[in-house]
Design an enzyme around this catalytic site. Structure first.
Site, short mmCIF file in Angstrom:
data_model
loop_
_atom_site.label_atom_id
_atom_site.label_comp_id
_atom_site.label_asym_id
_atom_site.label_seq_id
_atom_site.Cartn_x
_atom_site.Cartn_y
_atom_site.Cartn_z
N SER A 196 0.99 -1.15 0.02
CA SER A 196 -0.14 0.05 -0.06
C SER A 196 0.92 1.27 -0.01
O SER A 196 1.89 1.44 -0.83
CB SER A 196 -0.77 0.04 1.29
OG SER A 196 -2.07 0.87 1.04
N ASP A 230 -0.34 -4.70 -3.89
CA ASP A 230 -1.66 -4.33 -3.75
C ASP A 230 -1.98 -2.92 -3.61
O ASP A 230 -2.72 -2.08 -2.72
CB ASP A 230 -2.69 -4.98 -2.82
CG ASP A 230 -4.15 -4.92 -2.82
OD1 ASP A 230 -4.43 -5.25 -4.11
OD2 ASP A 230 -4.69 -4.71 -2.14
N HIS A 356 -6.98 -7.12 1.04
CA HIS A 356 -5.92 -5.91 0.63
C HIS A 356 -4.76 -6.18 1.58
O HIS A 356 -3.57 -5.98 1.05
CB HIS A 356 -6.53 -4.48 1.41
CG HIS A 356 -5.43 -3.39 1.17
ND1 HIS A 356 -5.00 -3.19 0.22
CD2 HIS A 356 -5.06 -2.60 2.09
CE1 HIS A 356 -4.17 -2.25 0.10
NE2 HIS A 356 -4.10 -1.76 1.38
#
Length: 411
Positions: A196, A230, A356
Site C-alpha cells: 500500500s 496491492d 488488501h
C-alpha cells in the site's frame, strides 16, 4: 457428526476459506464439549418432515479465542536505532541472513502501509527465511506508527520525501547488522517490498537511492528487486475520497487486545487469525481509560495522502530494477500499468481470493512468489545460466546449436 452435517460443513469451508487460511476452521467447527450434548430424551421429529429441516448440530462448537502472539515467535531480534531527520527512534524487527559461501548476502526489506506496522510481515518473513536461510528479512515501524518514537511527539511529518529517506536509512542499518568478512567480496543485494503506502515509498526509494544514500563507510547495495503489494495509482487516488468515512466507521477503541484481534478477523480486515494475533498488537495500545486505541491517527496525515500516490504508476514502470506487482484483483490495474504489463515491463501476479493485506491473508503463496522472483533475478542467476549454456548445448531442428537453458526474459 452426521453425514448431512459434514456435507454442510464442507460446503461452508469451500465458500469461505482461503488457501492460506492458517486457522483450521474444520477443526474448530468439529471441536465439541461433552457437556454440550443435546438431551437424548428429546422427541423424534415426525417421519413425514424432511430431515434437512432438523439438521441441527448435536453439539455446540467451542468459542474461538484470539490471543496475542509475541513478535519473537517470528523474528530473531529487534532493536531501536536513532536514525534520520527529523530525529526518530525506529522499532526494527529482523532476522539476519545465514552466511553462504556460494551466494551473495541478501536482505528482503519491507515497508508497511498507512496505519499498519512492521509486524504485518511477521508470518511472511519467517516463512521466507525458513525456506531461504541466506536471505535476511527486516521490517520496521514507520514514523508515527507502532513502537517508533519521534523526538517531538506532536511532529506529524509524513511526506513521501521523509518516508523515503527513512527507508534508505533503514537499508543502511540492515547492512550494519550483518557486517561482511574482510575477505568476502560479494556485494550485498537488497529486495524492496512495500504494501500500500509502503509500495509508494519503496518505489520512490529505488528512483532516488543514489540521491539519498549517505553513509560514506558503507558500499551501496545492489537493488535486485522491487515488489509492490496491492496498490496502484488510479485506484489509490480514487479511494482517498472515501478514506474519511472508512476511518469514521472503524471502532474507536477496543475493550481488550483480544477484542481488537477479533474485530480484524471478523470484519475480514485480516483474514488470517494467526497473522492477526501478531500484527494487531502493533497497531493498538492501551489508553488512559484502559481501553485499547489506535496508535496512528491517520486523519492527521491527510495533507500528505494525495502526494503519496501521484505518478506512482510512471515511477514504478521507470524504476531501474526488476519489478513485480502483486494485486488482490485485476480491476485495480490502471491504464499505464495495463499497457506496461502488456509490454512486459514488470511481472504481474494476481491473488483474487485474498483481501488488501495480501502478506497476511496469503503468506505461503506470497512467500513462494517472492522466492521465485528473487531466484530468477538475483545477481548470480544470469551468470549461472550463462555458464550452463556454455557447457550444455542441444541441436535445433536446423542443425544449429542452441542453449540448453534459455534465460527467462525480464522487464
Amino acid at each position: 457428526m452426521s453425514r448431512l452435517q459434514k456435507t454442510l460443513l464442507k460446503s461452508k469451508l469451500s465458500t469461505s476459506s482461503t488457501p492460506d487460511q492458517v486457522l483450521d476452521e474444520e477443526a474448530e467447527e468439529g471441536a465439541w464439549e461433552e457437556s454440550d450434548l443435546v438431551d437424548p430424551n428429546a422427541p423424534t421429529p415426525p417421519h413425514d418432515i424432511p430431515p434437512a429441516e432438523f439438521a441441527v448440530p448435536e453439539r455446540r462448537p467451542r468459542k474461538q479465542h484470539y490471543k496475542a502472539t509475541p513478535w519473537k515467535a517470528y523474528w530473531h531480534a529487534s532493536d531501536s536505532p536513532n536514525l534520520s531527520a527529523p530525529p526518530c527512534v525506529f522499532k526494527v524487527y529482523y532476522t539476519t541472513p545465514t552466511p553462504s559461501p556460494s551466494k551473495s548476502p541478501t536482505w528482503f526489506i519491507f515497508h508497511h502501509g498507512a496505519g499498519s506496522s512492521g509486524l504485518t510481515f511477521s508470518v511472511l518473513a519467517a516463512r521466507i527465511h525458513e525456506s531461504l536461510p541466506e536471505v535476511g528479512v527486516l521490517a520496521y515501524d514507520a514514523r508515527g506508527h507502532g513502537a517508533t518514537k519521534t523526538a517531538d511527539a506532536d511532529e506529524k511529518e509524513a511526506s513521501l520525501d521523509t518516508l523515503t529517506r527513512d527507508f534508505i536509512n533503514i537499508v543502511a542499518h540492515a547492512m550494519r547488522l550483518s557486517p561482511l568478512a574482510a575477505d568476502n567480496q560479494k556485494p550485498v543485494e537488497v529486495v524492496f517490498i512495500g504494501h500500500s503506502l509502503g509500495g509508494a515509498v519503496v518505489t520512490e526509494a529505488v528512483r532516488r537511492f543514489p540521491e539519498f544514500w549517505s553513509p560514506d563507510n558503507l558500499p551501496k547495495p545492489i537493488i535486485s528487486g522491487l515488489v509492490v503489494l496491492d496498490v496502484v495509482e488510479g485506484s489509490a487516488l480514487e479511494g482517498l475520497g472515501s478514506m474519511r468515512s472508512y476511518l469514521a466507521s472503524r471502532p474507536q477503541y477496543f475493550r481488550s487486545l483480544e477484542d481488537g484481534i477479533r474485530w480484524h478477523v471478523k470484519s475480514h480486515t485480516v483474514r488470517n487469525a494467526v497473522s492477526a494475533s501478531v500484527s494487531v498488537p502493533g497497531i493498538i495500545q492501551p489508553g488512559a481509560n484502559g481501553r485499547y486505541q489506535w496508535i496512528t491517527d491517520l486523519s492527521l496525515t491527510e495533507p500528505f495522502w494525495k502526494s503519496w500516490f501521484v505518478d506512482l504508476s510512471s515511477k514504478f514502470l521507470e524504476a531501474r530494477s526488476r519489478k513485480m506487482l502483486v494485486l488482490a484483483g485485476t480491476d485495480r490495474l490502471d491504464k499505464k500499468l495495463t499497457i506496461g504489463q502488456m509490454q512486459g515491463k514488470y511481472q504481474l501476479e494476481v491473488l483474487p481470493e485474498v483481501g488488501h493485506f495480501i502478506q497476511e491473508d496469503a503468506p505461503e503463496k506470497l512467500a513462494g512468489l517472492l522466492e521465485q522472483f528473487w531466484q530468477r533475478n538475483r545477481r548470480g542467476s544470469a551468470l549461472e545460466i550463462k555458464a550452463l549454456n556454455a557447457h550444455s548445448l542441444v541441436w535445433g531442428p536446423s542443425g544449429t546449436s542452441t542453449p540448453a537453458v534459455m534465460p527467462r526474459p525480464n522487464p
